[in-house]
Design a protein around this motif. Structure first.
Motif, mmCIF file in Angstrom:
data_model
loop_
_atom_site.group_PDB
_atom_site.id
_atom_site.type_symbol
_atom_site.label_atom_id
_atom_site.label_comp_id
_atom_site.label_asym_id
_atom_site.label_seq_id
_atom_site.Cartn_x
_atom_site.Cartn_y
_atom_site.Cartn_z
ATOM 1 N N TRP A 148 105.866 70.434 46.908
ATOM 2 C CA TRP A 148 104.713 70.904 46.302
ATOM 3 C C TRP A 148 104.146 72.160 46.697
ATOM 4 C CZ3 TRP A 148 99.718 71.434 47.557
ATOM 5 C CH2 TRP A 148 98.595 71.605 46.655
ATOM 6 N N GLY A 149 103.745 72.081 48.242
ATOM 7 C CA GLY A 149 103.457 73.194 48.747
ATOM 8 C C GLY A 149 104.299 74.638 48.771
ATOM 9 N N LEU A 150 105.720 74.283 48.881
ATOM 10 C CA LEU A 150 106.525 75.482 48.805
ATOM 11 C C LEU A 150 106.702 76.123 47.487
ATOM 12 C CD1 LEU A 150 108.752 77.150 50.361
ATOM 13 C CD2 LEU A 150 110.591 75.185 49.677
ATOM 14 N N PHE A 151 106.955 75.338 46.433
ATOM 15 C CA PHE A 151 107.033 76.090 45.194
ATOM 16 C C PHE A 151 106.067 76.257 44.238
ATOM 17 C CE2 PHE A 151 111.078 73.878 46.081
ATOM 18 C CZ PHE A 151 111.905 74.845 46.009
ATOM 19 N N PHE A 152 104.793 75.423 44.449
ATOM 20 C CA PHE A 152 103.676 75.606 43.720
ATOM 21 C C PHE A 152 102.252 76.447 44.415
ATOM 22 C CE2 PHE A 152 99.392 74.096 42.058
ATOM 23 C CZ PHE A 152 99.518 74.336 40.917
ATOM 24 N N LEU A 153 101.931 75.768 45.650
ATOM 25 C CA LEU A 153 100.731 76.155 46.423
ATOM 26 C C LEU A 153 101.299 77.520 46.938
ATOM 27 C CD1 LEU A 153 98.118 75.771 47.479
ATOM 28 C CD2 LEU A 153 99.302 74.648 49.306
ATOM 29 N N GLN A 154 102.493 77.779 47.676
ATOM 30 C CA GLN A 154 102.757 78.788 48.413
ATOM 31 C C GLN A 154 102.341 80.423 47.584
ATOM 32 O OE1 GLN A 154 105.147 79.595 52.305
ATOM 33 N NE2 GLN A 154 106.511 80.265 50.454
ATOM 34 N N GLY A 159 97.282 85.301 47.479
ATOM 35 C CA GLY A 159 96.093 85.939 47.252
ATOM 36 C C GLY A 159 94.802 85.752 48.039
ATOM 37 N N LEU A 160 94.545 84.493 48.422
ATOM 38 C CA LEU A 160 93.631 84.166 49.321
ATOM 39 C C LEU A 160 93.792 84.469 50.815
ATOM 40 C CD1 LEU A 160 90.949 82.432 50.149
ATOM 41 C CD2 LEU A 160 92.385 80.380 50.285
ATOM 42 N N SER A 161 95.031 84.427 51.375
ATOM 43 C CA SER A 161 95.380 85.094 52.439
ATOM 44 C C SER A 161 95.196 86.401 52.541
ATOM 45 C CB SER A 161 96.938 84.644 52.791
ATOM 46 O OG SER A 161 97.120 83.183 52.599
ATOM 47 N N ARG A 162 95.799 87.225 51.583
ATOM 48 C CA ARG A 162 95.507 88.646 51.538
ATOM 49 C C ARG A 162 94.036 88.843 51.519
ATOM 50 N NH1 ARG A 162 98.780 89.849 48.052
ATOM 51 N NH2 ARG A 162 100.372 90.795 49.029
ATOM 52 N N TRP A 163 93.230 88.309 50.779
ATOM 53 C CA TRP A 163 91.758 88.612 50.810
ATOM 54 C C TRP A 163 91.183 88.221 52.114
ATOM 55 C CZ3 TRP A 163 87.316 86.032 51.677
ATOM 56 C CH2 TRP A 163 86.093 86.855 51.172
ATOM 57 N N LEU A 164 91.445 87.120 52.852
ATOM 58 C CA LEU A 164 90.935 86.942 53.969
ATOM 59 C C LEU A 164 91.203 87.938 55.185
ATOM 60 C CD1 LEU A 164 91.513 82.832 54.167
ATOM 61 C CD2 LEU A 164 89.465 84.292 53.832
ATOM 62 N N SER A 165 92.609 88.129 55.096
ATOM 63 C CA SER A 165 92.995 89.535 56.063
ATOM 64 C C SER A 165 92.270 90.607 55.689
ATOM 65 C CB SER A 165 94.625 89.620 56.035
ATOM 66 O OG SER A 165 95.112 90.590 56.553
ATOM 67 N N ASN A 166 92.086 91.210 54.715
ATOM 68 C CA ASN A 166 91.592 92.262 54.435
ATOM 69 C C ASN A 166 90.066 92.466 54.601
ATOM 70 O OD1 ASN A 166 94.273 93.358 53.717
ATOM 71 N ND2 ASN A 166 93.896 93.194 51.554
ATOM 72 N N HIS A 167 89.305 91.415 54.124
ATOM 73 C CA HIS A 167 87.880 91.422 54.115
ATOM 74 C C HIS A 167 87.320 90.534 55.465
ATOM 75 C CE1 HIS A 167 88.955 92.060 49.890
ATOM 76 N NE2 HIS A 167 87.896 93.085 49.857
ATOM 77 N N THR A 184 105.595 88.801 51.467
ATOM 78 C CA THR A 184 106.284 88.117 52.435
ATOM 79 C C THR A 184 105.553 88.014 53.891
ATOM 80 O OG1 THR A 184 107.856 90.092 53.358
ATOM 81 C CG2 THR A 184 108.541 88.445 51.451
ATOM 82 N N SER A 185 104.468 89.034 54.158
ATOM 83 C CA SER A 185 103.860 88.793 55.564
ATOM 84 C C SER A 185 103.050 87.622 55.371
ATOM 85 C CB SER A 185 102.955 90.146 55.633
ATOM 86 O OG SER A 185 103.873 91.121 55.664
ATOM 87 N N TYR A 186 102.601 86.982 54.266
ATOM 88 C CA TYR A 186 101.629 85.872 54.192
ATOM 89 C C TYR A 186 102.366 84.523 53.888
ATOM 90 C CZ TYR A 186 98.492 89.755 53.463
ATOM 91 O OH TYR A 186 97.718 91.080 53.633
ATOM 92 N N THR A 187 103.633 84.487 53.677
ATOM 93 C CA THR A 187 104.409 83.290 53.347
ATOM 94 C C THR A 187 104.845 82.430 54.545
ATOM 95 O OG1 THR A 187 106.388 84.460 53.240
ATOM 96 C CG2 THR A 187 105.227 84.116 51.141
ATOM 97 N N SER A 188 105.111 81.292 54.378
ATOM 98 C CA SER A 188 105.612 80.384 55.472
ATOM 99 C C SER A 188 104.653 80.481 56.772
ATOM 100 C CB SER A 188 107.113 80.713 55.667
ATOM 101 O OG SER A 188 107.880 80.574 54.610
#
Length: 339
Positions: A148-154, A159-167, A184-188
């Motif tokens: 579930w985490g690999l195919f649905f959540l990730q 988008g949340l990871s990118r927002w946290l990193s940028n802001h 790919t910078s935000y996966t795994s």
């Protein structure tokens, strides 16, 4: 004519009457059934220590070759190159602890809120359904959470990871992604693995906390209401202080569970043998995932190194669980349920 009664001895003392303020010791003879039952319980209890000892002995025996080959460097080396006798857990162990800590940061508030609602606010019919649902979450296999985490959540959390990193990354350095603003910078990442593991430990913390909250003394609950307290005031002044030790123990048990999670983490992470101080970046690792991913392709020394890593994880998890039991036993909630 009957003989005259002999005079009482001049210094004879009257029999002592039992003191009504001293509780009497009531003893009952043990039957054969009691002895058999007591023996079975004692055997079952001691078997836990025996099994734990055998596991530790097995890991020490199988990991001795690797520990002998590299010595104390096993705890300070960050690389994992067994062919060159250059391997250690200095990077893998902290990464695994970091995943567990992220899981706790997410799981603890959710689990405590759910436990308080189920114990104090939910209607009777809804309470039974919620308890069953929490138990059902605990029964879901870890591989299901991983898939579930690999195919649905990730794909949806990037988008949340990118927002946290940028802001937020400029203010909080460990949230900054340094490898470029591409998908790919935000996966795994360590963060995604921690989110998945948090869903696996929420049922454990919720169930244990709810059980402790439900045992808060009814007299103190009614006393709080009698003094004019609201329901939340009663929870804050009676239920939460009573269950503090139990909650701490539940959190520590959840931490031990998160440290040992294997399949879900192995499916999510991109294995990395360097300390991941930036949790949103691609790359993560843990001892349990390392064992799962490297076990099938290991030679004799590599397998021994994995066993030595498992021994460290076993010792750390055991210490966490012992600490949890110590906290629970010293707490008011633990003392109330010890007998």
């Amino acid at each position: 004519m009957t003989a005259a009664a002999e005079p009482a001895a001049p210094h004879a003392e009257a029999p002592r009457q039992p003191d009504p303020d001293v509780p009497r010791t009531i003893t009952a003879p043990a039957t054969n059934g009691d002895r058999v039952f007591r023996g079975l319980l004692r055997t079952a209890g001691l078997s836990v220590f025996a099994i734990m000892g055998l596991i530790a002995f097995f890991l020490i025996l199988r990991g001795a070759e690797a520990l002998k080959a590299v010595g104390l460097d096993f705890f300070t080396e960050q690389k994992w190159q067994t062919q060159a006798h250059n391997f250690g857990i200095a990077a893998v162990l902290p990464n695994g602890i970091l995943i567990a800590l992220i899981a706790l940061v997410i799981a603890v508030p959710v689990a405590l809120a759910a436990a308080i609602f189920i114990s104090e606010y939910a209607p009777v019919r809804l309470r039974a359904a919620l308890i069953s649902l929490v138990d059902l979450m605990a029964a879901i296999p870890s591989i299901v959470y991983g898939l579930w985490g690999l195919f649905f959540l990730q794909p949806r959390i990037i988008g949340l990871s990118r927002w946290l990193s940028n802001h937020v990354g400029d203010t909080i350095p460990f949230l900054k992604v340094r490898t470029g603003d591409i998908g790919t910078s935000y996966t795994s990442s360590t963060f995604i693995a921690g989110v998945v593991v948090s869903l696996m430990i929420i049922p454990i913390i919720t169930s244990l906390s709810r059980e402790v909250f439900s045992q808060a003394p009814q007299g103190e609950r009614e006393g709080a209401y009698a003094l004019g307290s609201t329901r939340w005031g009663m929870v804050r002044t009676v239920v939460l202080p009573f269950g503090r030790g139990g909650v701490i123990g539940a959190v520590m048990l959840g931490f031990g569970r998160a440290m040992g999670e294997t399949i879900a983490v192995a499916l999510i992470i991109s294995p990395s043998f360097r300390p991941m101080t930036h949790i949103l970046e691609n790359g993560a690792n843990s001892i349990s995932a390392l064992i799962a991913l490297r076990f099938g392709e290991s030679d004799s020394l590599s397998l021994s190194a994995l066993m030595a890593a498992g021994l460290v994880l076993f010792a750390l998890t055991l210490l966490v669980n012992v600490g949890a039991g110590f906290v629970i036993n010293r707490s008011r909630s633990g003392a109330a349920t010890a007998d």
